[in-house]
Every structure is written in structure tokens, then in C-alpha cells.
Write a protein that holds these residues in place. Structure first.
Motif, mmCIF file in Angstrom:
data_model
loop_
_atom_site.group_PDB
_atom_site.id
_atom_site.type_symbol
_atom_site.label_atom_id
_atom_site.label_comp_id
_atom_site.label_asym_id
_atom_site.label_seq_id
_atom_site.Cartn_x
_atom_site.Cartn_y
_atom_site.Cartn_z
ATOM 1 N N THR A 126 19.939 56.589 10.574
ATOM 2 C CA THR A 126 20.279 57.088 11.905
ATOM 3 C C THR A 126 21.701 56.684 12.281
ATOM 4 O O THR A 126 22.440 57.464 12.875
ATOM 5 N N SER A 127 22.091 55.442 11.898
ATOM 6 C CA SER A 127 23.442 55.036 12.291
ATOM 7 C C SER A 127 24.491 55.881 11.573
ATOM 8 O O SER A 127 25.558 56.143 12.119
ATOM 9 N N GLN A 128 24.165 56.319 10.353
ATOM 10 C CA GLN A 128 25.130 57.191 9.664
ATOM 11 C C GLN A 128 25.204 58.563 10.342
ATOM 12 O O GLN A 128 26.267 59.177 10.392
ATOM 13 N N ALA A 129 24.067 59.004 10.873
ATOM 14 C CA ALA A 129 24.079 60.264 11.621
ATOM 15 C C ALA A 129 24.950 60.106 12.872
ATOM 16 O O ALA A 129 25.721 61.003 13.220
ATOM 17 N N ILE A 130 24.842 58.926 13.519
ATOM 18 C CA ILE A 130 25.652 58.685 14.724
ATOM 19 C C ILE A 130 27.141 58.671 14.354
ATOM 20 O O ILE A 130 27.961 59.303 15.026
ATOM 21 N N VAL A 131 27.467 57.957 13.259
ATOM 22 C CA VAL A 131 28.877 57.912 12.843
ATOM 23 C C VAL A 131 29.367 59.327 12.532
ATOM 24 O O VAL A 131 30.470 59.710 12.929
ATOM 25 N N GLY A 132 28.518 60.103 11.861
ATOM 26 C CA GLY A 132 28.880 61.491 11.560
ATOM 27 C C GLY A 132 29.161 62.272 12.826
ATOM 28 O O GLY A 132 30.165 62.976 12.933
ATOM 29 N N ALA A 133 28.283 62.113 13.822
ATOM 30 C CA ALA A 133 28.456 62.831 15.087
ATOM 31 C C ALA A 133 29.726 62.364 15.800
ATOM 32 O O ALA A 133 30.428 63.167 16.429
ATOM 33 N N ILE A 134 30.041 61.064 15.671
ATOM 34 C CA ILE A 134 31.267 60.556 16.301
ATOM 35 C C ILE A 134 32.496 61.155 15.607
ATOM 36 O O ILE A 134 33.498 61.471 16.257
ATOM 37 N N ILE A 135 32.400 61.339 14.287
ATOM 38 C CA ILE A 135 33.518 61.969 13.575
ATOM 39 C C ILE A 135 33.736 63.385 14.125
ATOM 40 O O ILE A 135 34.874 63.811 14.339
ATOM 41 N N GLY A 136 32.633 64.076 14.409
ATOM 42 C CA GLY A 136 32.733 65.397 15.035
ATOM 43 C C GLY A 136 33.459 65.305 16.368
ATOM 44 O O GLY A 136 34.326 66.130 16.681
ATOM 45 N N TRP A 137 33.131 64.266 17.137
ATOM 46 C CA TRP A 137 33.781 64.065 18.437
ATOM 47 C C TRP A 137 35.258 63.739 18.243
ATOM 48 O O TRP A 137 36.122 64.218 18.977
ATOM 49 N N ASN A 138 35.552 62.891 17.221
ATOM 50 C CA ASN A 138 36.945 62.531 16.924
ATOM 51 C C ASN A 138 37.766 63.780 16.622
ATOM 52 O O ASN A 138 38.884 63.935 17.125
ATOM 53 N N LEU A 139 37.191 64.650 15.810
ATOM 54 C CA LEU A 139 37.902 65.883 15.443
ATOM 55 C C LEU A 139 38.136 66.741 16.673
ATOM 56 O O LEU A 139 39.193 67.309 16.872
ATOM 57 N N PHE A 140 37.106 66.787 17.537
ATOM 58 C CA PHE A 140 37.198 67.621 18.730
ATOM 59 C C PHE A 140 38.197 67.050 19.729
ATOM 60 O O PHE A 140 38.975 67.766 20.338
ATOM 61 N N SER A 141 38.181 65.717 19.873
ATOM 62 C CA SER A 141 39.009 65.100 20.919
ATOM 63 C C SER A 141 40.387 64.717 20.407
ATOM 64 O O SER A 141 41.220 64.244 21.163
ATOM 65 N N GLY A 142 40.619 64.914 19.111
ATOM 66 C CA GLY A 142 41.924 64.561 18.562
ATOM 67 C C GLY A 142 42.086 63.073 18.348
ATOM 68 O O GLY A 142 43.202 62.567 18.269
ATOM 69 N N SER A 143 40.982 62.354 18.258
ATOM 70 C CA SER A 143 41.076 60.916 17.984
ATOM 71 C C SER A 143 41.073 60.705 16.480
ATOM 72 O O SER A 143 40.664 61.573 15.719
ATOM 73 N N LEU A 144 41.554 59.526 16.092
ATOM 74 C CA LEU A 144 41.577 59.239 14.663
ATOM 75 C C LEU A 144 40.238 58.671 14.225
ATOM 76 O O LEU A 144 39.610 57.909 14.950
ATOM 77 N N THR A 145 39.830 59.053 13.030
ATOM 78 C CA THR A 145 38.585 58.500 12.495
ATOM 79 C C THR A 145 38.913 57.232 11.720
ATOM 80 O O THR A 145 39.861 57.206 10.945
ATOM 81 N N ASN A 146 38.117 56.216 12.005
ATOM 82 C CA ASN A 146 38.332 54.956 11.321
ATOM 83 C C ASN A 146 37.829 55.102 9.880
ATOM 84 O O ASN A 146 36.651 55.305 9.647
ATOM 85 N N TYR A 147 38.782 55.004 8.952
ATOM 86 C CA TYR A 147 38.396 55.239 7.556
ATOM 87 C C TYR A 147 37.456 54.171 7.028
ATOM 88 O O TYR A 147 36.718 54.384 6.081
ATOM 89 N N ILE A 157 30.476 71.559 17.241
ATOM 90 C CA ILE A 157 30.142 72.848 17.861
ATOM 91 C C ILE A 157 29.572 72.643 19.282
ATOM 92 O O ILE A 157 29.973 73.312 20.234
ATOM 93 N N SER A 158 28.678 71.661 19.417
ATOM 94 C CA SER A 158 28.080 71.446 20.743
ATOM 95 C C SER A 158 29.123 70.959 21.747
ATOM 96 O O SER A 158 29.065 71.313 22.926
ATOM 97 N N LEU A 159 30.068 70.151 21.256
ATOM 98 C CA LEU A 159 31.118 69.677 22.174
ATOM 99 C C LEU A 159 31.937 70.858 22.686
ATOM 100 O O LEU A 159 32.304 70.915 23.861
ATOM 101 N N PHE A 160 32.176 71.800 21.789
ATOM 102 C CA PHE A 160 32.934 72.982 22.175
ATOM 103 C C PHE A 160 32.220 73.715 23.320
ATOM 104 O O PHE A 160 32.822 74.062 24.333
ATOM 105 N N PHE A 161 30.917 73.881 23.158
ATOM 106 C CA PHE A 161 30.137 74.559 24.204
ATOM 107 C C PHE A 161 30.074 73.736 25.479
ATOM 108 O O PHE A 161 30.201 74.248 26.585
#
Lengths: 488, 216
Positions: A97-118, A332-336
Motif C-alpha cells: 500500500t505504501s508503494q501505491a501511495i508513493v506512486g500516487a504522490i509521483i502522479g501528484w508531483n508530475l501534475f503539480s510540477g514538484s520534483l520526485t525524490n529519487y 488523471i483524477s487530479l486533472f479532473f
């Protein structure tokens, strides 16, 4: 509205319960040593206890979603993670589940223009490989030990049956307790600020604060997930990968707990250091990966013929798919959310190389020649800032991260009324006193506040070789940034 | 609650031991019953029959209790089927001892003096084979590594009883003064006793598979 925002946290909790309970009780149920109902009840009780007793500490209020800086964003990110975990649970795959959360945060990072922590990305990938190998190794050693013990002491079949049953319940209960304690913040932490609940006094005996109440409800959502939907993944763990004997079932859960304890426990690390012992290197571990690794270990010890490799292939692909699908759904959901429902999904974080930032980078031993021409230029988000930097000079990852964090704008003003809001306990009285000395001062960058506090007192300085203390200090500082940040 | 459950488990362990005791005891009763029959001590023979009937009743009672307990309390889920099968097979050995002794009582065969030693030897081998399977079964519950130590003896005694049975049957049919019906009756008795060792070997074969399934 806040109740609505909470709903995705509850959904995430439910998904977590439905999927992750399999890690602690899957083998017990699969080997028919415990009935699903018994396992689910034990699991739920200890998850709620873990969340309520160990999970609600103030240092844990910042879950993984803490980096998502707007509540509608957090709602969407949690929803995306929950949907992807739900999909995997329906397909009967044990995922993290935590990997799913990190994945979803990466989606948010891409959407918000934030950097993803490698770091978090490498951690995920490493946990797919390193964690199962470690767990398999430990399971093999443990199985040999248990087998030797049984042979040596000639334990009667029925006594062994009883001992294994108790062992499975005990290890499962511990596992459920830490599942609740470690994950409740990920599920509910981000919604603390919008908690719609008032403090409740129960017959004047004790008071449940709004946060505790929120966590209790989150824990109940997890428990509800366990009770209603966890049987599918439990059967995958217990029987899908290979048929486990009760002894193997016990060894697998124990090996998984040992891996989590040895390789992820900062407390153990601090304890070893305090005794002058060399610490065990912390490696990224995840419960689902550990349990699957341990089953493979026992299977290989038995010759490997009984392992259903096709199922294993499915599980491995589901590990990769989960964060990817979470990122896609999140984006996609953030976009909506942003464009259709007109909700603010992120607070823009701006970047500017101020003279102070340049000085800070220079002090860290990096050359600033190539980037000086960017001084004073405001960038609307991390990605555009990074692009501008990359155009000028090719920087190693670490230097780039230093420059980006140094240039992050976070306007803060230390005021008396905000300091008054801080509950002492987590943030100590001494630390609070140091803050009071800074009343009236303004900071443009986060690191400026760090430095000012560290300069004033050792209570705000990181300690050498004490990762757990330093992480806690980081969490406290993050709390302060949020508290003192000026919104305009 | 914990203490209660543990106590129940000790109860099961004791019941299994008791049940295997009955099987072992049935063998001894059979041996002594046949001996009495051959010596024409009919009263003692009848006593042994009575005794073996009681032993068989006790065995049945214990087996039923064990089966119920195993199912009701969902114990040893991975070996439950095997254990139940083992108990039933052991019970069938007990039944066969009783059946054979009954047959002696019903048919009262006329066994010529020169066959007495061979009959005794055959019975001894059969009882030894069953004794070895009882020890194997006990080891299966308590110390799985020791099962093999007893199991190979089952095969040994079964082969021995086959040899004696063949020798005995040849001797029976070699007697020209006996009528065919008499010869056939004695042959059937020989086979009936010998079959007990064969069944013991079949149980041993099944047991060796249960052992592989449970091996760590």
C-alpha cells in the motif's frame, strides 16, 4: 466538505486492511490452522490497538501524504492509491500500500510540477529485489532451526499443532499491531488538519481528542477492510504461491517480521549504536515483499518444485504495476479535480536563487559559477527550475537536489500566537523556548529556519549517527514550516 | 482457556496411545488364544475370545472419539486425513485379530500335531509385524525420525510369515491321508492368519507416505 475529503482516507484504510492483513494472517488461514473469521477478528483488534496506542503519537501525524500540500490533492492522491490497491486486491495479488501511495504522490508531483525524490523510487525498486532475497534467506535459516528444534525435542504431533497455532496467533497479533501503528498515519495523517470531529469526553473518564478520534475511525476502516475483503489475498499468500505446512506458515510470518524488525527498525539501529555495536544497514523493506520472499525461501528449501511460478510472476508484475497505475490514476483524477471540480489540488511552490541561497550552496562546497546568472529569477515550480538549471550545466543528482532545496521559497514568520499553538510533548519545552527567541523574524527558505534554530541551541541540531533522532527532528521542522508559512 | 486447551491436547495424545495399546494387546491375545486352541484348552481360549472382543470395543470407542475430536476441533489440518486413515487401518488390524480368533472358534479346525509349530511360528511373525507397525505409528506421532527404525521390521516379519505360510501350505497339501476339504480348510486358516501381516505391510506403506508428507 471535510467529511467528504475524509472518505478517500477511509477508502484507502479499507483497501490497506483488505490487502495487507494477508501478510500477517494469510499463511495461518491458508494452512487452515486458523479460520478466516478468527484471524480477521484478532487482526482487527490488534490493528485498532496499534493505531490507537502507538500510531497516534504526534511524530506520526506526518504520513507519506504529508508532502501533498493541499487537501483536495491529498484526497485525490489517497483515492488513487486506494483504487490501485483495491484493483490488485480484487485480482488477489498482495501489493504494498505504501508503494501505491508513493506512486500516487509521483502522479501528484508530475501534475503539480514538484520534483520526485529519487530516493523513494530507488527504495521501491530495491524493495522488490532486496527484501524478498533477505526474507528468503532468513526463512531458510529459521526453517532449519525450527526443524532441528522439533527433531531434537521430539515434540508430539498434537503439542506441535497447539504450539504452532499459538505461535501463528502471537506473531500475527504483533504483525497486526505494527500494521496499525505504522500505517494509520499514511491513511489519516494528512486529514488531521480537516478533522471534522470535536474532542469527546467519555463519561468524564478520559477524553478522545479530535486526532485520536480520526485515527480510531481510520483504524476501524482498516479493520473493516480486513473483515470484509481480505480473504482473497490471504488465500493467495497461504495457498496460491505454494501449499504451506503449518510449520512453514509460522516460519514464513516470523521470517517476515524479523526482516521488518532487523532491516527497517531505526530504534534497533539507535540501540546498537548506543551500545557501541555496528548497526545493521537499513534497507528498504516492505511487508508484502518480505512475506512473498519468505514463502519462496521455504519453497526453495523444499526443492522448489512446489512453487507455482506462474502465480509468482503475476505477483511480481503486480508490484510493478501498482505504483505505475496509482501514478496514472492520480494524475488523471487530479486533472479532473482541478479543472472540472475547481478544487485546489496543490499549493504552488516557487523557486528563486536568492543571494542567501547561493551563499548556502557555496558553503556546502559546491561551485555556483554556472548558476549565478539565474540569481533573482523566480520559477513557478521545481520542474521549470530544474530545466533552467539543466540547460546551463549538467549536475550530479545530489548537487541538483541541494540547489533545488536551497532555492525553494517558503515565506515564514515566527509569531507568538503560532508558537502558542504548539503542544509541548513532541516538541520539547526547550525547543519551544528556542523558538520564542526567534519571534518576529522572517525566513524566505526552509533551511534558513533550520540554521537559525540550530545556531540558537543544540536542541535543534542533528546528532551524529542517530538516524531516528534526526528523522524525528526533520519531521518537527516540517511541522514548523507548515505552521509558520505565510499563505499569500 | 489456554490451560484447558493444552489439557485437551494431552487427552488426545493419551487416547492415541491407549488406542495403539489396544491394537498391540489384541496381537498378544490372538497369540495366546491360538496357543490355547492348539493345546486344546478351550476354556482359556474362550476367555481370550471374550477379552479380544472387549479390546476391540474399546479400540472402536477410542477411535470414534479421536475422529470426532480431530474434526470438531479442526486439529492438525494438514495431516488430519492421514491420521484418520492410519487409525482406521490400525483398527482393521485389530478387527482381523478378532475375526481370526472367531473363526477358530466357529470352525474348530482339526490341526494335526505336526503343523502346530509352524502355526505358532506363523502367528508369532504376524504378531511381530503388527507390533512393529504399532511402534512405527507411535513414532509417527512422537518422533518422526524414528519411524523408519520400526518400519523395516514390518517388511521383515511379513516376508517371514509368507515363507512360513508357503511352507505350511505345502506340508498340508503334502499329507495324503487328509481329505481335500480338510486341506482346504487348513489352507484357508493359514492364509487368513498370513493376511494380517500383509495388511500390516500395506499400512506401513501408507505410513511411509504420511511420513514423507510430514517431513520437515
Amino acid at each position: 466538505m471535510s467529511i467528504f475529503f475524509l472518505s478517500s482516507g477511509l477508502f484507502l484504510g479499507w483497501s490497506l486492511g483488505a490487502n495487507d492483513a494477508s501478510n500477517v494472517f494469510g499463511t495461518a488461514v491458508g494452512s487452515r490452522m486458523l479460520k478466516f473469521r478468527t484471524a480477521a477478528i484478532w487482526c482487527s483488534i490488534f490493528i485498532v490497538l496499534g493505531a490507537a496506542v502507538s500510531g497516534a503519537g504526534p511524530s506520526r501525524t506526518l504520513g507519506k501524504l504529508g508532502s501533498v500540500n493541499a487537501i483536495a490533492g491529498a484526497f485525490t492522491v489517497a483515492l488513487a492509491a486506494a483504487i490501485s490497491v483495491y484493483l490488485m486486491t480484487s485480482a488477489r495479488y498482495p501489493v504494498s500500500t505504501s508503494q501505491a501511495i508513493v506512486g500516487a504522490i509521483i502522479g501528484w508531483n508530475l501534475f503539480s510540477g514538484s520534483l520526485t525524490n529519487y530516493d523513494s523510487l530507488t527504495k521501491i525498486v530495491m524493495s522488490w529485489v532486496v527484501c524478498p532475497i533477505l526474507a528468503a534467506g532468513i526463512a531458510i535459516i529459521l526453517y532449519k532451526l525450527v526443524a532441528w528444534f522439533i527433531m531434537r525435542f521430539k515434540i508430539h504431533m498434537f503439542t506441535l499443532d497447539t504450539l504452532t497455532r499459538y505461535g501463528l496467533i502471537l506473531v500475527g497479533a504483533f504483525g497486526s499491531y505494527s500494521l496499525g501503528a505504522n500505517n494509520i498515519a499514511n491513511v489519516m495523517g494528512v486529514f488531521v488538519s480537516v478533522s471534522p470531529f470535536p474532542d469527546i469526553s467519555i463519561y468524564g473518564l478520559f477524553t478522545l481528542t479530535s486526532v485520536q478520534l480520526l485515527y480510531l475511525i481510520g483504524a476501524m476502516a482498516i479493520a473493516f477492510g480486513v473483515l470484509t475483503y481480505s480473504k482473497r489475498v490471504m488465500m493467495t499468500i497461504g495457498r496460491g504461491i505454494m501449499d504451506l505446512s503449518p510449520i512453514a506458515a509460522f516460519v514464513v510470518v516470523l521470517a517476515h517480521s524479523i526482516v521488518l524488525f532487523l532491516f527497517a527498525s531505526q530504534r534497533l539501529e539507535s540501540w546498537l549504536i548506543s551500545w557501541g555495536l555496528p548497526p545493521i544497514p537499513l534497507v528498504p523493506v516492505s511487508s508484502s515483499q518480505a512475506i512473498v520472499g519468505a514463502i519462496i525461501g521455504v519453497g526453495l528449501l523444499k526443492g522448489g518444485r512446489s512453487i507455482h511460478w506462474q502465480m509468482l510472476g503475476g505477483i511480481a508484475s503486480s508490484w510493478i504495476i501498482t505504483p505505475v497505475i496509482a501514478a496514472i490514476i492520480s494524475f488523471i483524477s487530479l486533472f479532473f479535480m482541478q479543472n472540472v471540480f475547481q478544487q485546489q489540488t496543490y499549493r504552488p511552490v516557487k523557486y528563486m536563487l536568492t543571494p542567501a541561497a547561493i551563499e548556502h550552496i557555496r558553503e556546502a562546497g559546491e561551485s555556483t559559477k554556472a548558476i549565478e546568472e539565474l540569481q533573482g529569477k523566480m520559477f513557478p515550480n521545481a520542474i521549470s527550475f530544474k530545466k533552467a538549471l539543466s540547460k546551463r550545466i549538467k549536475l550530479p543528482h545530489k548537487t541538483l537536489e541541494l540547489i533545488v532545496t536551497s532555492a525553494e521559497i517558503c515565506k515564514m514568520k515566527i509569531t507568538e500566537d503560532k508558537i502558542a499553538k504548539i503542544n509541548t510533548g513532541w516538541i520539547t519545552l526547550e525547543q519551544k523556548d528556542v523558538l520564542k527567541k526567534l519571534i518576529g523574524r522572517c525566513f524566505v527558505h526552509k533551511w534558513m529556519l533550520d540554521e537559525a534554530l540550530a545556531k540558537e541551541s543544540p536542541h535543534w541540531r542533528p546528532k551524529e549517527n542517530d538516524r531516528s533522532y534526526n528523522n524525528d527532528l526533520k519531521n518537527k521542522l516540517s511541522y514548523l514550516y507548515d505552521l509558520f508559512q505565510e499563505m499569500n | 482457556m489456554e490451560f484447558h486447551i493444552l489439557k485437551k491436547k494431552i487427552g488426545i495424545e493419551k487416547q492415541i496411545d491407549d488406542f495403539l495399546d489396544q491394537v498391540s494387546e489384541a496381537g498378544l491375545l490372538f497369540k495366546s488364544g491360538v496357543d490355547n486352541f492348539l493345546k486344546n484348552r478351550i476354556e482359556s481360549f474362550q476367555e481370550k475370545i471374550q477379552h479380544i472382543i472387549e479390546t476391540e470395543h474399546r479400540g472402536d470407542f477410542l477411535r470414534r472419539g479421536l475422529e470426532e475430536m480431530l474434526y470438531r476441533q479442526t486439529l492438525i489440518p494438514e495431516s488430519r486425513g492421514d491420521v484418520l486413515e492410519l487409525l482406521e487401518n490400525m483398527d482393521s488390524l485389530l478387527d482381523r485379530f478378532k475375526g481370526a480368533l472367531w473363526r477358530f472358534d466357529i470352525e474348530r479346525p482339526e490341526i494335526c500335531g505336526e503343523f502346530h509349530d509352524d502355526f505358532r511360528e506363523l502367528v508369532e511373525c504376524v504378531v511381530q509385524a503388527v507390533e512393529a507397525i504399532v511402534l512405527s505409528a507411535r513414532a509417527f506421532f512422537k518422533d518422526i525420525t524414528a519411524v523408519a527404525d520400526h518400519m523395516h521390521k514390518v517388511s521383515y516379519w511379513e516376508t517371514e510369515s509368507d515363507k512360513i505360510s508357503t511352507r505350511l501350505q505345502k506340508a498340508i497339501f503334502g499329507r495324503e491321508d487328509l481329505g481335500l476339504s480338510h486341506k482346504m480348510q487348513l489352507r484357508d486358516f493359514t492364509r487368513h492368519v498370513d493376511e494380517i501381516a500383509d495388511v500390516a505391510e500395506d499400512v506401513a506403506d501408507r505410513l511411509s507416505i504420511y511420513v514423507i508428507k510430514r517431513s520437515l
